[in-house]
Design a protein around this motif. Structure first.
Motif, PDB file in Angstrom:
ATOM      1  N   UNK A 114      10.304 -36.180  35.317  1.00 27.04           N
ATOM      2  CA  UNK A 114      10.377 -36.240  33.846  1.00 27.04           C
ATOM      3  C   UNK A 114      10.193 -34.842  33.288  1.00 27.04           C
ATOM      4  N   UNK A 115      10.822 -34.596  32.129  1.00 34.68           N
ATOM      5  CA  UNK A 115      10.627 -33.315  31.456  1.00 34.68           C
ATOM      6  C   UNK A 115       9.263 -33.330  30.787  1.00 34.68           C
TER       7      UNK A 115
ATOM      8  N   UNK B  19       4.872 -41.493  45.524  1.00 37.32           N
ATOM      9  CA  UNK B  19       6.062 -41.970  44.817  1.00 37.32           C
ATOM     10  C   UNK B  19       5.861 -41.815  43.309  1.00 37.32           C
ATOM     11  N   UNK B  20       4.685 -42.123  42.863  1.00 39.04           N
ATOM     12  CA  UNK B  20       4.389 -41.986  41.431  1.00 39.04           C
ATOM     13  C   UNK B  20       4.454 -40.527  41.006  1.00 39.04           C
ATOM     14  N   UNK B  21       3.847 -39.634  41.784  1.00 42.13           N
ATOM     15  CA  UNK B  21       3.851 -38.205  41.433  1.00 42.13           C
ATOM     16  C   UNK B  21       5.261 -37.630  41.475  1.00 42.13           C
ATOM     17  N   UNK B  22       6.067 -38.042  42.444  1.00 42.03           N
ATOM     18  CA  UNK B  22       7.439 -37.513  42.512  1.00 42.03           C
ATOM     19  C   UNK B  22       8.251 -38.005  41.312  1.00 42.03           C
TER      20      UNK B  22
END
Length: 163
Positions: A12-13, A4-7
């Motif tokens: 984010x840009x 969830x954190x990586x997705x």
């Protein structure tokens, strides 16, 4: 949870990711500075001030002890310290029954004393009294026996202790 954190991170840009990394790094640096470095520096400063205060107290105490020691030694020797060496020597010789044939002070405050005839034991007792009770030391002594028995003739150079 990591997924969830990586997705979320990948949404984010690059510009937002950089700003979040820089902000996080600044927050971490602030936490380290205010949580560890600043308290250590404050502790060091307080320790230094405590040391300086203790060193100042020690110096005050040491000065007081030195003044007290000087005052005690001055009071112990006060009567003789104010009285001239010549008076002390003449008075103690008279009390010891020794006749001084000649007394000559020198420029350094010392006293040359000649004794023509006296008992050797009596002379030694008088010299011990001068040293022990009055603080007068023998700088130089010339003592010779006169005739038979214990009679001696002496030439002494006397000075106040430390002179």
């Amino acid at each position: 949870m990591m997924d969830a954190f990586l997705s979320r991170w990948q949404r984010f840009t690059v510009r937002e990711q950089t700003m979040l990394l820089v902000g996080g790094l600044l927050a971490l640096m602030c936490a380290v500075w205010f949580g560890a470095v600043q308290p250590a520096l404050d502790w060091r400063e307080r320790a230094h001030l405590a040391y300086m205060g203790a060193a100042g107290d020690y110096q005050i105490i040491a000065d007081g002890v030195a003044r007290l020691t000087a005052l005690n030694s001055t009071e112990a020797n006060a009567p003789d310290a104010r009285e001239p060496v010549r008076s002390v020597v003449a008075g103690s010789a008279s009390r010891a029954g020794i006749v001084l044939s000649r007394v000559l002070p020198d420029e350094a405050g010392r006293l040359n004393v000649w004794i023509d005839a006296t008992d050797g034991g009596q002379l030694m007792g008088w010299l011990e009294t001068l040293s022990g009770e009055h603080g007068i030391i023998i700088v130089r002594a010339g003592i010779e026996r006169t005739g038979e028995g214990s009679n001696v003739r002496a030439q002494l150079l006397l000075a106040r202790g430390g002179a």
